[in-house]
Design a protein around this motif. Structure first.
Motif, PDB file in Angstrom:
ATOM      1  N   THR A   3      -1.153  -0.644  -4.110  1.00  0.00           N
ATOM      2  CA  THR A   3      -0.301  -0.113  -5.049  1.00  0.00           C
ATOM      3  C   THR A   3      -0.878  -0.639  -6.547  1.00  0.00           C
ATOM      4  O   THR A   3      -0.315   0.221  -7.475  1.00  0.00           O
ATOM      5  N   CYS A  25       0.745  -1.124   0.118  1.00  0.00           N
ATOM      6  CA  CYS A  25      -0.078  -0.011   0.252  1.00  0.00           C
ATOM      7  C   CYS A  25       1.073   1.196  -0.180  1.00  0.00           C
ATOM      8  O   CYS A  25       1.988   1.324   0.638  1.00  0.00           O
ATOM      9  N   ARG A  26       0.108   2.248  -0.590  1.00  0.00           N
ATOM     10  CA  ARG A  26       0.837   3.724  -0.663  1.00  0.00           C
ATOM     11  C   ARG A  26       0.143   4.056   0.907  1.00  0.00           C
ATOM     12  O   ARG A  26      -1.224   3.774   0.966  1.00  0.00           O
ATOM     13  N   THR A  77      -1.105   7.586   2.929  1.00  0.00           N
ATOM     14  CA  THR A  77      -1.117   9.307   3.279  1.00  0.00           C
ATOM     15  C   THR A  77      -1.559   9.477   4.487  1.00  0.00           C
ATOM     16  O   THR A  77      -2.393   8.753   5.155  1.00  0.00           O
ATOM     17  N   GLY A 109       6.713   2.374  -4.277  1.00  0.00           N
ATOM     18  CA  GLY A 109       5.832   3.323  -3.783  1.00  0.00           C
ATOM     19  C   GLY A 109       5.221   2.763  -2.861  1.00  0.00           C
ATOM     20  O   GLY A 109       4.136   3.338  -1.743  1.00  0.00           O
ATOM     21  N   ALA A 110       5.402   1.687  -2.350  1.00  0.00           N
ATOM     22  CA  ALA A 110       4.593   0.839  -1.101  1.00  0.00           C
ATOM     23  C   ALA A 110       5.317   1.329   0.259  1.00  0.00           C
ATOM     24  O   ALA A 110       6.556   0.946   0.345  1.00  0.00           O
TER      25      ALA A 110
END
Ligand code: AMP
Ligand code: MG
Length: 396
Positions: free
Chosen positions: A357, A343-344, A346, A370-371
């Motif tokens: 992702t 997962c990304r 935020t 990006g994970a």
């Protein structure tokens, strides 16, 4: 593979086998990323003396007026004279506040500063003065055993005068990557071959876990080569990480070789997707992780099982990478297995939010790009809805 165990059970077994390694004295220059193996008690006050917070004039607090300037106190060069009412000493930020003075008037607030006299406004006792020990008191424990040493920790250790720290020894790790299909980047690719990614991803994870890589080696899918490589690794490594070759195919030689070498199996198979064919064993204090060959599975199982072991071997908190997040998109559940979804993350007002992702196949290594975390989605039917909270494992 008998009954599969869950992630938490597997971690418990790993941590039960991971006893802290010894400690060694490490110069501050070398200590970034290490784990502290002592409680660090300061032998002194920081700052060690009463000092000025501003450039200006050290004075006796009072109504103000014209003062005679009788000297200067610079950083590292204290004034020799005592300040009496009616006199002042020019002072720099960080310089010792002279005897008799109890306030500093900033340079911006004085008038008609000549070399021999200065006119100051009224000033309260203690203004712009830093008392000794405002940061650290003598006798105070500033860092605890198990602390991860980052830039701030090194700065604080230096501020109390320590040139070196007692640190946990770094675990020595050998990474063995198995497979006849594997080519090194830069080599030509024969029919049926692929470039080996696990060696690089895993050695990167080893470094991030604060461990010391002894070797990375590629091993052919042959019983003898596998036995030999593992035998050598077990001589000098605290932890051996093997990727691939751990399943039950005719060309999987890792488990038989480990059995011959006296490495005792502690678990085989985890109810985890990706990462089911994961093996863990020990020979004395030496730990061996047989990780799946699929690139995502190898990275996920390293993070969930090998990384906590490397932390525990250094006396650090193996659970420090756990947190919680809100799932921003529904994720289909897997009936028998917990899932580690890349997962990304935020940050929002209500905490972390996690979003997958992309495609999550165990061979889709780009899903790790990006994970920032693995979302741990419990086994079950249907889907875990958007908005649900999940445990996450932070990737670093
Ligand atoms: P294995 O666990 O050896 O059966 O391998 C499972 C899958 O992972 C196969 O598709 C292998 O080609 C692949 N694999 C194994 N090792 C690596 C590696 N070092 N880099 C990339 N893929 C690998
Ligand atoms: Mg293989």
């Amino acid at each position: 593979m008998a009954a599969l165990i869950g992630i938490e059970e597997a971690r418990r077994i790993v941590l039960a086998a991971a006893r802290p390694l010894g400690a060694e004295e490490v110069a501050l220059e070398q200590a970034l990323g290490r784990v502290l193996a002592e409680d660090l008690e300061s032998g002194l006050d920081v700052p060690p003396f009463r000092s000025s917070a501003m450039d200006g004039y050290a004075v006796v607090a009072g109504p103000g007026g014209e003062l005679r300037v009788i000297g200067e106190s610079r950083a590292g060069r204290p004034a020799e004279r005592r300040v009496e009412r009616g006199t002042a000493v020019r002072i720099s930020t960080g310089a010792l506040v002279p005897e008799g003075a109890d306030a500093v008037v900033p340079i911006e607030r004085v008038e008609a500063a000549r070399s021999e006299a200065v006119s100051v406004p009224a000033v309260q006792p203690g203004a712009n003065v830093r008392e000794a020990g405002e940061d650290v008191r003598a006798g105070q424990v500033v860092l605890r055993r198990g602390a991860a040493l980052g830039p701030a920790e090194l700065g604080v250790a230096a501020s109390v005068g320590r040139p070196s720290l007692r640190c946990a020894r770094r675990p020595r790790v050998v990474v063995l990557v198995t497979g006849d299909e594997l080519a090194e980047p830069g080599e030509p690719l024969a029919p049926g071959a692929i470039y080996s990614s696990n060696g690089f991803a895993l050695t990167g994870q080893v470094a991030r876990a604060g461990a010391s890589l002894l070797r990375r080696a590629n091993v052919r899918d042959a019983a003898e080569a596998t036995h030999e490589a593992l035998a050598v690794a077990l001589e000098d490594a605290d932890v051996v990480i093997v990727s691939g070759g751990v399943s039950v195919g005719p060309h999987d030689h890792v488990k038989p070789a480990l059995r011959e070498l006296g490495v005792e199996e502690r678990f085989w198979g985890v109810a985890l997707k990706p990462g089911k064919p994961t093996w863990f064993g020990a020979r004395g204090a030496r730990l061996v992780f047989g990780l799946p060959g699929n690139p995502v599975s190898a990275m996920v199982t390293f993070q969930l099982f090998a990384r906590p072991a490397l932390a525990a071997l250094q006396g650090a908190d193996p659970g420090a990478t756990r947190a919680e997040a809100v799932l921003d998109r529904a994720v289909p559940r897997s009936p028998g297995r917990e899932q580690a979804v890349r997962c990304r993350l935020t940050a929002r007002a209500d905490g972390w939010h996690a979003e997958p992702t992309g495609p999550q196949g165990s061979h889709v290594l780009t899903s790790m790009l990006g994970a920032a975390a693995l979302a741990l989605v419990p086994a079950g039917d249907g889907e875990l809805a958007a908005g649900e909270r999940v445990a996450i494992e932070m990737l670093t």
